[in-house]
Design a protein around this motif. Structure first.
Motif, short mmCIF file in Angstrom:
data_model
loop_
_atom_site.label_atom_id
_atom_site.label_comp_id
_atom_site.label_asym_id
_atom_site.label_seq_id
_atom_site.Cartn_x
_atom_site.Cartn_y
_atom_site.Cartn_z
N GLY A 504 0.83 -1.25 -0.04
CA GLY A 504 -0.11 0.19 0.17
C GLY A 504 0.89 1.26 0.08
N LEU A 505 0.59 2.16 -0.77
CA LEU A 505 1.39 3.46 -1.07
C LEU A 505 0.37 4.73 -0.19
CD1 LEU A 505 4.12 4.41 -1.88
CD2 LEU A 505 2.96 4.88 -4.14
N LEU A 506 -0.80 4.64 -0.35
CA LEU A 506 -1.83 5.69 0.19
C LEU A 506 -3.03 5.06 0.23
CD1 LEU A 506 -2.22 8.87 1.03
CD2 LEU A 506 -2.98 9.11 -1.42
N GLN A 507 -3.92 5.24 1.05
CA GLN A 507 -5.31 5.29 1.13
C GLN A 507 -5.94 6.19 1.81
OE1 GLN A 507 -6.79 1.38 2.91
NE2 GLN A 507 -8.21 1.32 1.23
N VAL A 508 -7.23 6.77 1.09
CA VAL A 508 -8.04 7.78 1.50
C VAL A 508 -9.39 7.07 1.56
CG1 VAL A 508 -8.84 10.10 1.01
CG2 VAL A 508 -6.55 9.50 0.20
N PRO A 509 -9.78 6.65 2.63
CA PRO A 509 -10.89 6.23 2.91
C PRO A 509 -12.05 6.83 2.71
CG PRO A 509 -9.57 5.72 5.00
CD PRO A 509 -9.06 6.65 4.38
N ARG A 510 -12.01 8.15 2.76
CA ARG A 510 -13.10 9.06 2.48
C ARG A 510 -12.80 10.09 1.49
NH1 ARG A 510 -15.91 13.52 4.75
NH2 ARG A 510 -14.37 13.90 6.00
N TYR A 511 -12.85 9.81 0.36
CA TYR A 511 -12.58 10.99 -0.70
C TYR A 511 -13.43 12.06 -0.60
CZ TYR A 511 -11.96 13.49 -5.11
OH TYR A 511 -11.58 14.31 -5.76
N ASP A 512 -13.11 13.34 -0.66
CA ASP A 512 -13.88 14.59 -0.63
C ASP A 512 -13.77 15.51 -1.71
OD1 ASP A 512 -15.38 16.92 -0.08
OD2 ASP A 512 -15.30 16.85 2.07
N PHE A 513 -14.43 15.64 -2.70
CA PHE A 513 -14.15 16.39 -3.85
C PHE A 513 -13.91 17.92 -3.47
CE2 PHE A 513 -16.40 19.16 -7.22
CZ PHE A 513 -15.53 18.75 -8.20
N ASN A 514 -14.52 18.32 -2.36
CA ASN A 514 -13.97 19.73 -1.97
C ASN A 514 -12.60 19.93 -1.67
OD1 ASN A 514 -16.50 21.16 -2.29
ND2 ASN A 514 -17.31 19.82 -0.32
N TRP A 515 -12.04 18.57 -1.18
CA TRP A 515 -10.88 18.81 -0.85
C TRP A 515 -9.67 18.22 -1.72
CZ3 TRP A 515 -9.83 22.46 2.92
CH2 TRP A 515 -10.66 22.69 3.83
N GLN A 516 -8.94 18.86 -2.65
CA GLN A 516 -8.08 18.29 -3.55
C GLN A 516 -6.60 18.26 -2.96
OE1 GLN A 516 -9.02 17.00 -6.53
NE2 GLN A 516 -11.21 17.20 -5.78
N HIS A 517 -6.48 17.22 -2.10
CA HIS A 517 -5.17 17.23 -1.40
C HIS A 517 -3.94 16.38 -2.37
CE1 HIS A 517 -6.67 18.32 2.53
NE2 HIS A 517 -7.44 17.46 2.50
N THR A 518 -2.84 17.11 -2.41
CA THR A 518 -1.71 16.58 -2.75
C THR A 518 -1.04 15.77 -1.66
OG1 THR A 518 -1.26 18.21 -4.37
CG2 THR A 518 0.47 16.83 -3.84
N TYR A 519 -0.80 14.53 -1.72
CA TYR A 519 -0.15 13.75 -0.68
C TYR A 519 1.26 13.70 -0.71
CZ TYR A 519 -5.25 12.97 0.59
OH TYR A 519 -6.47 13.29 0.78
N THR A 520 2.15 14.07 -0.09
CA THR A 520 3.76 14.08 -0.32
C THR A 520 4.23 13.04 0.57
OG1 THR A 520 3.71 16.52 -0.95
CG2 THR A 520 5.81 15.57 -0.48
N LEU A 521 4.77 11.92 0.15
CA LEU A 521 5.44 11.06 1.18
C LEU A 521 6.68 11.49 1.77
CD1 LEU A 521 5.93 8.12 -1.73
CD2 LEU A 521 4.09 8.31 0.34
N ALA A 522 6.74 11.37 3.08
CA ALA A 522 7.69 11.80 3.94
C ALA A 522 9.14 11.02 3.52
CB ALA A 522 7.33 11.41 5.54
N GLU A 523 8.93 10.04 3.02
CA GLU A 523 10.17 9.57 2.45
C GLU A 523 9.91 8.97 1.17
OE1 GLU A 523 13.25 8.93 3.73
OE2 GLU A 523 12.83 9.88 5.75
N PRO A 524 10.53 9.58 0.02
CA PRO A 524 10.39 9.24 -1.47
C PRO A 524 10.41 7.69 -1.41
CG PRO A 524 11.79 10.89 -1.29
CD PRO A 524 11.64 10.57 -0.21
N VAL A 525 9.73 6.93 -2.59
CA VAL A 525 9.87 5.49 -2.41
C VAL A 525 10.57 5.12 -3.73
CG1 VAL A 525 8.56 3.40 -2.77
CG2 VAL A 525 7.80 5.28 -1.06
#
Ligand code: HEC
Length: 661
Positions: A504-525
């Protein structure tokens, strides 16, 4: 003053003790189930009843009741009754609950109440207890055992009393249940906080609550911020306390819902389990002020200085007038690129003109000038994507030594999402770009997993779409940007390594169209060649989805919010690539973007059924046989690529001969 405080504490106590025991009403909540799907209680407003059984791993009574529970579900499912379980134990992890569900064939959602706050509110005491909730009044019509078949060390083949079935018949007939509460035999669940109400009244506002709000909420809930009310001191917090309890229980605030056992992220906004407990227990204890200074009165206003220093270029979005109320469509704005040279961007920063209304901004560039009214404007930010802003993250510095090349001329594109706040306003957002002095070592690239052939059936509540992009050389992944429209409810990314291992790399269990987040990995993979990044989104096209513009419609790909997208953007670089020697095969890259969306069975070959219409016709007509080198039932990326190259060449020849005529 004293009087004021006292009355409001009383009012709060009344509100806070809105637990089942006190008034019989069930407050809204949202929990994730064993598969991490989010369930909100009030989503089931139109159900005829909701049956919730308390589950606990290893409890023999619960296990013995499972077949009765399933039979009951099968009997009543056709009559609009919803069935679920809740696990409010301290000891059962989500993974353990999932295993128990697999082992014992539990095929209803088990809501994981890891904070125990919902269990406390419902007054849960033992597993095996069943709640029958009537959504018309949000009251508990019945609580107690399912039937009289199973007890401690006693078990019969057949029940003679069917308490829950009887209660459901009553609720469905609109009649009260005769005996609304019965004693349950089940395993006692440990709720340690229940005995600590006096300690909750001692939680320090000054030392615990205010610092917590300062850390997690004040970036937005400050004067002039996007939050609709500012946390400027104890009085404000006290006034909003019941609402804070609700947004924490329903996981609406802070607007950040990410699975925690995945790689860590930069700027994680989530409240921890402990923080949620502390905040809600303090509110339920009457939100006492206690002693000490009030750290929220000294919140500093948001600085309008550029945090990264003097920018190399600042452009301003065209003035946009927002009405006082209503929904504003996404705005697709274009600003002429004033630069007369190519530049390498190293950082982007944004100052919203009116922070109260700017919900997100996506920024990108095109070399071409796309005129107003052209549909390509909708997607132009993604052509050469620079960054996505959301409140609380004012700037993004690219990873060390990496840059995005912006060619001179063309346009800078913005996708702006505005929300109204009760007063007309004009926004002019400023965008600052910072350049590298020398070309950077690495080319920061954006790629997208796209599923352009998606089809979400009308009315379907849980529809999954998935696709992948396969890296054809070693790559380093930095950040993830999942995007869907109104019907997207959950989303995520996985990695599948060449040896088949899935992570798993990222899981957003509740996506919300109102919040377009960019998720930056603390440690690049770093991933080896042949790794696939898999993007999956779940859509709710049912009438129950309050955001759904039209549940009667089968939804397909489109740029407008009422159409849908499977769109998983990510920033990465080729580890061998440098700015001078990019190690980049552009055609393979472009094909890869679509290929993994079309290849529905993930077998790495496009079979006829997976091909876009025109390609399929050509394939079935035999015209593609020369490209199907191995003669199998489809085209591999390399075979497809040869076909695209051939077609390009053909087109160029046609154009040349047309020009010659
Ligand atoms: C990233 C910005 C942001 C952060 C961080 C944030 N909020 Fe909010 N909050 C908002 C916005 C915007 C709204 C308005 C509703 C919406 O747009 O979702 C809101 C609404 C609310 C409301 C009113 C509920 C409603 O929608 O009517 C409460 C209460 C609230 N937030 C509490 C909190 C608490 C408590 C925290 C911290 C634990 C927090 N917020 C963190 C932006 C934020």
């Amino acid at each position: 003053m004293t009087l004021l405080i006292r009355t409001s504490i009383l009012a709060l106590c009344a509100a806070a003790s809105v637990s089942v025991e006190a008034s019989g009403r069930v407050d809204n909540f949202r929990l994730l189930d064993q598969d991490r799907l989010a369930h909100e209680l009030y989503y089931y407003e139109d159900a005829s009843a909701i049956v919730l059984m308390v589950q606990m791993n290893g409890c023999p009574i619960v296990r013995n009741l499972l077949s009765d529970f399933r039979a009951l579900r099968d009997d009543y499912a056709g009559r609009g009754v919803e069935f679920a379980m809740i696990n409010p134990t301290l000891q059962d992890t989500r993974e353990a609950i999932r295993q128990e569900a697999d082992e014992f064939g539990i095929d209803v959602p088990i809501l994981v109440d890891e904070t125990q706050l919902i269990g406390e509110g419902l007054g849960i005491d033992r597993s095996g207890e069943v709640f029958v909730i009537d959504p018309k009044s949000w009251t508990v019509a019945y609580r107690g055992p399912l039937n009289d078949r199973v007890g401690y060390e006693t078990q019969r083949n057949d029940a003679s009393e069917h308490y829950v079935a009887d209660a459901l018949d009553r609720v469905l007939a609109g009649e009260p249940v005769e005996q609304a509460r019965r004693r349950t035999q089940g395993c006692i669940i440990n709720f340690p906080e229940r005995q600590r109400q006096e300690a909750h009244a001692q939680i320090s506002y000054s030392e615990t609550i205010a610092p917590l709000l300062k850390k997690r909420c004040v970036t937005c809930h400050s004067p002039g911020g996007i939050g609709p009310w500012a946390m400027t001191g104890y009085d404000m917090v006290r006034g909003f306390a019941p609402m804070i309890r609700e947004v924490v229980r329903t996981r609406r605030m802070p607007p950040w819902e990410v699975a925690t056992d995945y790689p860590a992220l930069h700027g994680d906004r989530a409240l921890t389990v402990e923080e949620k407990r502390t905040l809600v227990h303090w509110i339920e204890a009457g939100a006492p002020r206690g002693d000490g200074p009030d750290p929220l009165t000294e919140v500093e206003p948001i600085s309008e200085e550029w945090a990264l220093g003097e920018p190399d270029l600042v452009v301003t979005s065209p003035p946009f007038t927002l009405p006082a109320t209503g929904v504003v469509d996404y705005q697709f704005q274009a600003i002429p690129n004033p630069l007369d040279r190519d530049v390498w961007v190293r950082a982007v920063s944004i100052h919203p003109g009116d922070r109260k209304v700017v919900h997100h901004v996506l920024i990108g560039t095109t070399e071409e000038v796309i005129p107003e009214g052209d549909d390509r404007r909708f997607n132009a930010v993604f052509d050469n994507y620079l960054w996505g802003y959301a409140p609380g993250a004012d700037y993004y510095e690219y990873p060390e030594g990496a840059g995005v090349l912006v060619r001179k001329g063309g346009q800078i594109h913005l996708q702006m999402h505005y929300t109204t706040y009760g007063r007309e306003t004009v926004d002019e957002t400023r965008i600052a770009l910072y350049f590298h002095d020398e070309p950077p070592k690495y080319h920061l690239r954006q790629q997208v997993v796209m599923g352009t052939d998606l089809a979400i059936p009308a009315g379907e509540a849980r529809h999954e779409e998935t696709g992948y992009f396969e890296f054809d050389r070693e790559a380093e992944i930095y950040s993830l940007f999942p995007h869907a429209h109104f019907r997207g409810i959950a989303t995520g990314f996985d990695l599948v390594y060449p040896d088949g291992r899935r992570e798993g790399l990222l899981q957003v269990p509740r996506y919300d169209f109102n919040w377009q987040h960019t998720y930056t990995l603390a440690e690049p993979v770093i991933v080896p060649a042949g790794t696939r990044i898999v993007h999956t989104t779940i859509y709710d096209n049912s009438a129950r989805n309050p955001a759904n513009p039209d549940p009667e419609k089968t939804v397909t790909w489109g740029l407008q919010s009422w159409d849908e997208m499977l769109y998983g953007g990510f920033f990465f670089r080729w580890t061998e690539g440098t700015a001078e020697n990019p190690a980049h095969d552009d055609l393979a890259f472009r094909i890869g973007q679509f290929f993994g969306g079309w290849d529905d069975d993930f077998d790495g070959v496009l079979q006829a059924a997976e091909m876009p219409d025109r390609t399929r016709e050509a394939f079935e007509g035999g015209q593609l046989d020369p490209f199907n080198v191995d003669g199998d039932d489809g085209l591999s990326p390399a075979e497809y690529r040869a076909f695209v190259e051939y077609r390009r060449q053909q087109r160029a020849e046609q154009e040349a001969s047309a020009a010659g005529n």
